[in-house]
Design a protein around this motif. Structure first.
Motif, PDB file in Angstrom:
ATOM      1  N   ARG A  65      61.831  30.513  80.928  1.00 18.74           N
ATOM      2  CA  ARG A  65      62.110  29.188  81.496  1.00 18.74           C
ATOM      3  C   ARG A  65      63.530  29.122  82.049  1.00 18.74           C
ATOM      4  NH1 ARG A  65      64.790  24.838  79.928  1.00 18.74           N
ATOM      5  NH2 ARG A  65      65.031  25.562  77.783  1.00 18.74           N
ATOM      6  N   LEU A  66      64.500  29.665  81.305  1.00 14.92           N
ATOM      7  CA  LEU A  66      65.888  29.673  81.765  1.00 14.92           C
ATOM      8  C   LEU A  66      65.991  30.385  83.105  1.00 14.92           C
ATOM      9  CD1 LEU A  66      68.919  29.127  81.305  1.00 14.92           C
ATOM     10  CD2 LEU A  66      68.990  31.272  79.982  1.00 14.92           C
ATOM     11  N   TYR A  67      65.358  31.533  83.212  1.00 15.97           N
ATOM     12  CA  TYR A  67      65.370  32.269  84.472  1.00 15.97           C
ATOM     13  C   TYR A  67      64.714  31.443  85.584  1.00 15.97           C
ATOM     14  CZ  TYR A  67      64.131  35.574  88.084  1.00 15.97           C
ATOM     15  OH  TYR A  67      63.953  36.186  89.301  1.00 15.97           O
ATOM     16  N   GLU A  68      63.532  30.918  85.325  1.00 19.95           N
ATOM     17  CA  GLU A  68      62.808  30.147  86.348  1.00 19.95           C
ATOM     18  C   GLU A  68      63.607  28.927  86.808  1.00 19.95           C
ATOM     19  OE1 GLU A  68      60.057  30.902  88.060  1.00 19.95           O
ATOM     20  OE2 GLU A  68      59.962  32.804  86.969  1.00 19.95           O
ATOM     21  N   GLU A  69      64.288  28.262  85.870  1.00 20.24           N
ATOM     22  CA  GLU A  69      65.053  27.059  86.207  1.00 20.24           C
ATOM     23  C   GLU A  69      66.341  27.345  86.964  1.00 20.24           C
ATOM     24  OE1 GLU A  69      65.898  24.081  83.282  1.00 20.24           O
ATOM     25  OE2 GLU A  69      63.877  24.171  82.465  1.00 20.24           O
ATOM     26  N   THR A  70      66.813  28.565  86.909  1.00 22.19           N
ATOM     27  CA  THR A  70      68.116  28.859  87.513  1.00 22.19           C
ATOM     28  C   THR A  70      68.077  29.898  88.629  1.00 22.19           C
ATOM     29  OG1 THR A  70      68.623  30.521  85.830  1.00 22.19           O
ATOM     30  CG2 THR A  70      69.356  28.248  85.398  1.00 22.19           C
ATOM     31  N   LYS A  71      66.972  30.590  88.816  1.00 23.51           N
ATOM     32  CA  LYS A  71      66.940  31.710  89.763  1.00 23.51           C
ATOM     33  C   LYS A  71      67.225  31.293  91.199  1.00 23.51           C
ATOM     34  CE  LYS A  71      61.962  31.803  90.583  1.00 23.51           C
ATOM     35  NZ  LYS A  71      60.749  32.594  90.443  1.00 23.51           N
ATOM     36  N   SER A  72      66.955  30.060  91.560  1.00 21.22           N
ATOM     37  CA  SER A  72      67.191  29.608  92.934  1.00 21.22           C
ATOM     38  C   SER A  72      68.650  29.198  93.182  1.00 21.22           C
ATOM     39  CB  SER A  72      66.269  28.434  93.265  1.00 21.22           C
ATOM     40  OG  SER A  72      66.617  27.317  92.465  1.00 21.22           O
ATOM     41  N   GLU A  73      69.493  29.278  92.177  1.00 14.74           N
ATOM     42  CA  GLU A  73      70.868  28.796  92.293  1.00 14.74           C
ATOM     43  C   GLU A  73      71.867  29.878  92.703  1.00 14.74           C
ATOM     44  OE1 GLU A  73      72.120  25.716  89.638  1.00 14.74           O
ATOM     45  OE2 GLU A  73      70.110  25.624  88.794  1.00 14.74           O
ATOM     46  N   LYS A  74      71.351  30.999  93.184  1.00 19.83           N
ATOM     47  CA  LYS A  74      72.196  32.076  93.695  1.00 19.83           C
ATOM     48  C   LYS A  74      73.273  32.497  92.699  1.00 19.83           C
ATOM     49  CE  LYS A  74      71.363  31.026  98.528  1.00 19.83           C
ATOM     50  NZ  LYS A  74      70.175  31.727  98.678  1.00 19.83           N
ATOM     51  N   ILE A  75      72.829  32.741  91.488  1.00 15.61           N
ATOM     52  CA  ILE A  75      73.734  33.192  90.430  1.00 15.61           C
ATOM     53  C   ILE A  75      74.287  34.560  90.814  1.00 15.61           C
ATOM     54  CG2 ILE A  75      73.812  33.972  88.016  1.00 15.61           C
ATOM     55  CD1 ILE A  75      71.722  31.703  87.492  1.00 15.61           C
ATOM     56  N   SER A  76      75.590  34.718  90.683  1.00 20.62           N
ATOM     57  CA  SER A  76      76.201  36.015  90.992  1.00 20.62           C
ATOM     58  C   SER A  76      76.776  36.687  89.749  1.00 20.62           C
ATOM     59  CB  SER A  76      77.290  35.856  92.056  1.00 20.62           C
ATOM     60  OG  SER A  76      78.262  34.931  91.649  1.00 20.62           O
ATOM     61  N   VAL A  77      76.855  35.941  88.637  1.00 17.41           N
ATOM     62  CA  VAL A  77      77.340  36.502  87.380  1.00 17.41           C
ATOM     63  C   VAL A  77      76.451  35.998  86.244  1.00 17.41           C
ATOM     64  CG1 VAL A  77      79.245  36.612  85.728  1.00 17.41           C
ATOM     65  CG2 VAL A  77      79.736  36.634  88.180  1.00 17.41           C
ATOM     66  N   LEU A  78      75.935  36.931  85.466  1.00 17.91           N
ATOM     67  CA  LEU A  78      75.194  36.597  84.252  1.00 17.91           C
ATOM     68  C   LEU A  78      76.013  37.087  83.069  1.00 17.91           C
ATOM     69  CD1 LEU A  78      72.687  35.831  82.504  1.00 17.91           C
ATOM     70  CD2 LEU A  78      71.829  38.153  82.966  1.00 17.91           C
ATOM     71  N   VAL A  79      76.299  36.190  82.130  1.00 16.89           N
ATOM     72  CA  VAL A  79      77.003  36.570  80.908  1.00 16.89           C
ATOM     73  C   VAL A  79      76.054  36.326  79.737  1.00 16.89           C
ATOM     74  CG1 VAL A  79      79.011  36.211  79.430  1.00 16.89           C
ATOM     75  CG2 VAL A  79      79.229  35.926  81.919  1.00 16.89           C
ATOM     76  N   ASN A  80      75.562  37.398  79.148  1.00 19.69           N
ATOM     77  CA  ASN A  80      74.712  37.320  77.956  1.00 19.69           C
ATOM     78  C   ASN A  80      75.637  37.275  76.748  1.00 19.69           C
ATOM     79  OD1 ASN A  80      71.926  37.517  78.899  1.00 19.69           O
ATOM     80  ND2 ASN A  80      72.490  39.552  79.617  1.00 19.69           N
TER      81      ASN A  80
END
Length: 149
Positions: A65-80
């Motif tokens: 869900r997190l991925y689906e809700e944010t994938k369209s926002e052109k994320i350039s940095v993912l911090v796990n």
């Protein structure tokens, strides 16, 4: 357009500080963690250039869900950065607690990295920072067998 970063575990500790740093560097920051009140407090501190997505990454469906809700926002940095440890004798710690720890510290990192990486590769841009404990580099220690593993 401002660069966008997604930080899991942003409600406290290292995740919270990384979110602050990225915001100070001009990133739009998507804050994610379980504790909504803490995320909202941080979002208020950081200003309008933030978004809150409440998510328990120990749940695989929540990771999707997190991925689906944010994938369209052109994320350039993912911090796990979401993670936790449980202390106690291996034979006494509840199995459910340890499985939740594995799902948070291992499975969620794997899932989110894989999901966002394919977008980063397709766009020929993006960075992933996986925050981990130095305990993983040790030979183990007392009272935290699953965490060390």
């Amino acid at each position: 357009m401002a660069k966008t970063a997604l930080v899991t575990g942003a409600s406290s500790g290292i995740g919270r500080e990384i979110a602050r740093d990225l915001s100070a560097r001009g990133f739009r920051v998507i804050l994610s963690a379980r504790r909504e009140e803490r995320l909202r407090e941080l979002a208020e501190e950081l200003g309008d250039n933030t978004r809150v997505v409440v998510c328990d990454v120990s749940d695989r469906e929540e990771c999707l869900r997190l991925y689906e809700e944010t994938k369209s926002e052109k994320i350039s940095v993912l911090v796990n950065c979401a993670g936790f440890g449980a202390v106690g004798s291996f034979d006494k710690l509840p199995l459910d607690t340890e499985l939740k720890m594995i799902d948070t510290n291992v499975t969620a990192v794997h899932m989110l990295t894989k999901l966002f990486l394919k977008d980063f590769v397709a766009a020929d841009r993006g960075y992933i920072m996986n925050i981990a404990s130095s305990a993983g580099l040790m030979y183990g220690g007392p009272m935290m067998a699953t965490y060390y593993a």
